[in-house]
Motif scaffolding. Structure first.
Motif, PDB file in Angstrom:
ATOM      1  N   ASP A   1      -0.566 -35.359 -13.030  1.00 18.18           N
ATOM      2  CA  ASP A   1      -1.079 -34.987 -11.940  1.00 18.18           C
ATOM      3  C   ASP A   1      -1.936 -35.997 -11.068  1.00 18.18           C
ATOM      4  O   ASP A   1      -2.747 -36.851 -11.927  1.00 18.18           O
ATOM      5  N   PHE A   2      -2.168 -35.863  -9.829  1.00 17.67           N
ATOM      6  CA  PHE A   2      -3.074 -36.826  -9.268  1.00 17.67           C
ATOM      7  C   PHE A   2      -3.721 -36.262  -7.871  1.00 17.67           C
ATOM      8  O   PHE A   2      -3.078 -35.478  -7.338  1.00 17.67           O
ATOM      9  N   GLY A   3      -4.970 -36.379  -7.817  1.00 13.98           N
ATOM     10  CA  GLY A   3      -5.602 -35.876  -6.583  1.00 13.98           C
ATOM     11  C   GLY A   3      -6.897 -36.174  -6.181  1.00 13.98           C
ATOM     12  O   GLY A   3      -7.515 -37.336  -6.864  1.00 13.98           O
ATOM     13  N   ALA A   4      -7.528 -35.848  -5.257  1.00  9.07           N
ATOM     14  CA  ALA A   4      -8.938 -36.038  -4.928  1.00  9.07           C
ATOM     15  C   ALA A   4      -9.674 -34.948  -5.008  1.00  9.07           C
ATOM     16  O   ALA A   4      -9.351 -33.795  -4.575  1.00  9.07           O
ATOM     17  N   ALA A   5     -11.100 -35.239  -5.316  1.00  8.85           N
ATOM     18  CA  ALA A   5     -12.052 -33.850  -5.270  1.00  8.85           C
ATOM     19  C   ALA A   5     -13.279 -34.516  -4.479  1.00  8.85           C
ATOM     20  O   ALA A   5     -13.780 -35.606  -4.510  1.00  8.85           O
ATOM     21  N   THR A   6     -14.057 -33.236  -4.080  1.00  5.57           N
ATOM     22  CA  THR A   6     -15.587 -33.541  -3.508  1.00  5.57           C
ATOM     23  C   THR A   6     -16.295 -32.834  -4.019  1.00  5.57           C
ATOM     24  O   THR A   6     -16.235 -31.552  -4.159  1.00  5.57           O
ATOM     25  N   ASP A   7     -17.533 -33.371  -4.418  1.00  3.27           N
ATOM     26  CA  ASP A   7     -18.654 -32.497  -4.813  1.00  3.27           C
ATOM     27  C   ASP A   7     -19.416 -32.098  -3.718  1.00  3.27           C
ATOM     28  O   ASP A   7     -19.996 -32.867  -2.854  1.00  3.27           O
ATOM     29  N   LEU A   8     -19.366 -30.834  -3.313  1.00  3.13           N
ATOM     30  CA  LEU A   8     -20.148 -30.289  -2.081  1.00  3.13           C
ATOM     31  C   LEU A   8     -21.434 -30.270  -2.026  1.00  3.13           C
ATOM     32  O   LEU A   8     -22.217 -30.591  -1.033  1.00  3.13           O
ATOM     33  N   ASP A   9     -22.197 -30.329  -3.235  1.00  5.20           N
ATOM     34  CA  ASP A   9     -23.630 -30.400  -3.332  1.00  5.20           C
ATOM     35  C   ASP A   9     -24.191 -31.930  -2.945  1.00  5.20           C
ATOM     36  O   ASP A   9     -25.057 -32.189  -2.480  1.00  5.20           O
ATOM     37  N   GLU A  10     -23.361 -32.757  -3.832  1.00  8.62           N
ATOM     38  CA  GLU A  10     -23.844 -34.030  -3.732  1.00  8.62           C
ATOM     39  C   GLU A  10     -22.943 -34.988  -2.686  1.00  8.62           C
ATOM     40  O   GLU A  10     -23.237 -36.089  -2.779  1.00  8.62           O
ATOM     41  N   HIS A  11     -22.056 -34.372  -2.237  1.00  9.91           N
ATOM     42  CA  HIS A  11     -21.098 -35.199  -1.231  1.00  9.91           C
ATOM     43  C   HIS A  11     -20.497 -36.218  -1.911  1.00  9.91           C
ATOM     44  O   HIS A  11     -20.387 -37.175  -1.130  1.00  9.91           O
ATOM     45  N   GLU A  12     -20.114 -36.239  -3.130  1.00  7.92           N
ATOM     46  CA  GLU A  12     -19.497 -37.338  -3.876  1.00  7.92           C
ATOM     47  C   GLU A  12     -18.117 -37.148  -4.028  1.00  7.92           C
ATOM     48  O   GLU A  12     -17.643 -35.946  -4.429  1.00  7.92           O
ATOM     49  N   GLU A  13     -17.233 -37.981  -3.691  1.00  5.59           N
ATOM     50  CA  GLU A  13     -15.952 -37.961  -3.790  1.00  5.59           C
ATOM     51  C   GLU A  13     -15.326 -38.630  -5.077  1.00  5.59           C
ATOM     52  O   GLU A  13     -15.922 -39.685  -5.598  1.00  5.59           O
ATOM     53  N   SER A  14     -14.334 -38.056  -5.428  1.00  6.45           N
ATOM     54  CA  SER A  14     -13.699 -38.461  -6.909  1.00  6.45           C
ATOM     55  C   SER A  14     -12.184 -38.370  -6.763  1.00  6.45           C
ATOM     56  O   SER A  14     -11.670 -37.823  -6.042  1.00  6.45           O
ATOM     57  N   TRP A  15     -11.804 -39.269  -7.673  1.00  9.25           N
ATOM     58  CA  TRP A  15     -10.040 -39.298  -7.887  1.00  9.25           C
ATOM     59  C   TRP A  15      -9.844 -38.482  -9.334  1.00  9.25           C
ATOM     60  O   TRP A  15     -10.604 -38.605 -10.113  1.00  9.25           O
ATOM     61  N   VAL A  16      -9.253 -37.379  -9.209  1.00  3.88           N
ATOM     62  CA  VAL A  16      -8.795 -36.840 -10.222  1.00  3.88           C
ATOM     63  C   VAL A  16      -7.305 -37.113 -10.782  1.00  3.88           C
ATOM     64  O   VAL A  16      -6.388 -36.988 -10.005  1.00  3.88           O
ATOM     65  N   PHE A  17      -7.065 -37.180 -12.018  1.00  2.00           N
ATOM     66  CA  PHE A  17      -5.675 -37.628 -12.346  1.00  2.00           C
ATOM     67  C   PHE A  17      -5.687 -37.231 -14.075  1.00  2.00           C
ATOM     68  O   PHE A  17      -6.663 -37.321 -14.717  1.00  2.00           O
ATOM     69  N   GLY A  18      -4.267 -37.051 -14.539  1.00  4.95           N
ATOM     70  CA  GLY A  18      -4.069 -36.501 -15.789  1.00  4.95           C
ATOM     71  C   GLY A  18      -2.601 -36.401 -16.291  1.00  4.95           C
ATOM     72  O   GLY A  18      -1.662 -36.556 -15.160  1.00  4.95           O
ATOM     73  N   GLY A  19      -2.492 -35.827 -17.170  1.00  9.25           N
ATOM     74  CA  GLY A  19      -1.032 -35.680 -17.596  1.00  9.25           C
ATOM     75  C   GLY A  19      -0.830 -34.997 -19.042  1.00  9.25           C
ATOM     76  O   GLY A  19      -2.144 -34.794 -19.623  1.00  9.25           O
ATOM     77  N   GLY A  20       0.243 -34.671 -19.403  1.00 10.15           N
ATOM     78  CA  GLY A  20       0.296 -34.012 -20.702  1.00 10.15           C
ATOM     79  C   GLY A  20       1.568 -33.672 -20.975  1.00 10.15           C
ATOM     80  O   GLY A  20       2.799 -33.961 -20.562  1.00 10.15           O
ATOM     81  N   ILE A  21       1.944 -32.726 -21.748  1.00 10.62           N
ATOM     82  CA  ILE A  21       3.331 -32.110 -22.163  1.00 10.62           C
ATOM     83  C   ILE A  21       3.047 -30.636 -22.474  1.00 10.62           C
ATOM     84  O   ILE A  21       1.920 -29.953 -23.061  1.00 10.62           O
ATOM     85  N   ALA A  22       4.132 -29.942 -22.070  1.00  8.09           N
ATOM     86  CA  ALA A  22       4.082 -28.445 -22.255  1.00  8.09           C
ATOM     87  C   ALA A  22       5.369 -28.087 -22.973  1.00  8.09           C
ATOM     88  O   ALA A  22       6.316 -28.729 -22.991  1.00  8.09           O
ATOM     89  N   ALA A  23       5.182 -27.178 -24.032  1.00  2.00           N
ATOM     90  CA  ALA A  23       6.391 -26.669 -24.908  1.00  2.00           C
ATOM     91  C   ALA A  23       6.345 -25.083 -24.717  1.00  2.00           C
ATOM     92  O   ALA A  23       5.397 -24.506 -25.237  1.00  2.00           O
ATOM     93  N   LYS A  24       7.433 -24.627 -24.469  1.00  2.77           N
ATOM     94  CA  LYS A  24       7.693 -23.031 -24.443  1.00  2.77           C
ATOM     95  C   LYS A  24       9.018 -22.837 -25.117  1.00  2.77           C
ATOM     96  O   LYS A  24       9.975 -23.647 -25.063  1.00  2.77           O
ATOM     97  N   ALA A  25       8.912 -21.532 -25.761  1.00  5.60           N
ATOM     98  CA  ALA A  25      10.189 -21.221 -26.493  1.00  5.60           C
ATOM     99  C   ALA A  25      10.329 -19.876 -25.939  1.00  5.60           C
ATOM    100  O   ALA A  25       9.526 -19.056 -25.602  1.00  5.60           O
ATOM    101  N   LEU A  26      11.742 -19.556 -26.505  1.00 11.82           N
ATOM    102  CA  LEU A  26      12.136 -18.092 -26.040  1.00 11.82           C
ATOM    103  C   LEU A  26      13.023 -17.724 -27.460  1.00 11.82           C
ATOM    104  O   LEU A  26      14.164 -18.174 -27.700  1.00 11.82           O
TER     105      LEU A  26
END
Length: 164
Positions: free
Chosen positions: A13-38
């Motif tokens: 995942d990758f994106g941008a965010a803004t703190d509405l109180d402080e008016h500070e912008e940030s970059w947000v990124f991450g990743g991982g793994i998901a496992a599901k079974a049936l």
């Protein structure tokens, strides 16, 4: 697909965010793994799963950052119902889920003080069809409600899609 029951899915995942109180912008990124079974058992479907996530928030100037590491584990049990919807077998699901945060999260509440969060639990139900219904080319997911609680925080959640 790992075997006939389990599927592993990496994600980024990758994106941008803004703190509405402080008016500070940030970059947000991450990743991982998901496992599901049936696992079909008689007419039931047992759906265990887990998701490991790492996320990072960096201030706009990249001098300050925060990390989040979370593990979600759960089990969804689906039972067929006595009726069908547009020729698709209806089912009812009951699920349980755990959220574990590897570092304590702190949320500030004006006038009430901070909330520190390390573990949460969730119980819920869903209603859907075994084979998704389609409407205007979109697959309709199961819909449900759950109760999530732990570490002095609780919420009622509306669930759209696979809860695990």
């Amino acid at each position: 697909r790992v075997d006939r029951h389990w599927t592993l899915t990496p994600f980024v995942d990758f994106g941008a965010a803004t703190d509405l109180d402080e008016h500070e912008e940030s970059w947000v990124f991450g990743g991982g793994i998901a496992a599901k079974a049936l696992y079909p058992v008689a007419d039931y479907e047992l759906r265990p799963g887990f998701r490991a996530l790492w996320a990072h928030r960096a201030a706009d100037d990249l001098e300050y950052g925060e990390d989040l590491v979370k593990l979600e584990t759960g089990l969804d049990v689906r039972v067929p119902l006595w009726f069908s919807v547009r020729g698709r077998q209806a089912d009812f699901g009951v699920f349980f889920k755990n959220y574990s945060y590897f570092e304590e999260l702190e949320f500030l509440r004006p006038e009430l003080g901070p909330i520190n969060l390390t573990t949460q639990w969730e119980f819920g139900v869903t209603l859907g069809t075994r084979t998704p219904l389609e409407f205007l080319g979109f697959k309709l997911p199961p819909v449900g409600m759950s109760y999530r609680f732990g570490d002095d925080v609780s919420a009622v959640r509306i669930v759209f899609g696979d809860p695990i």
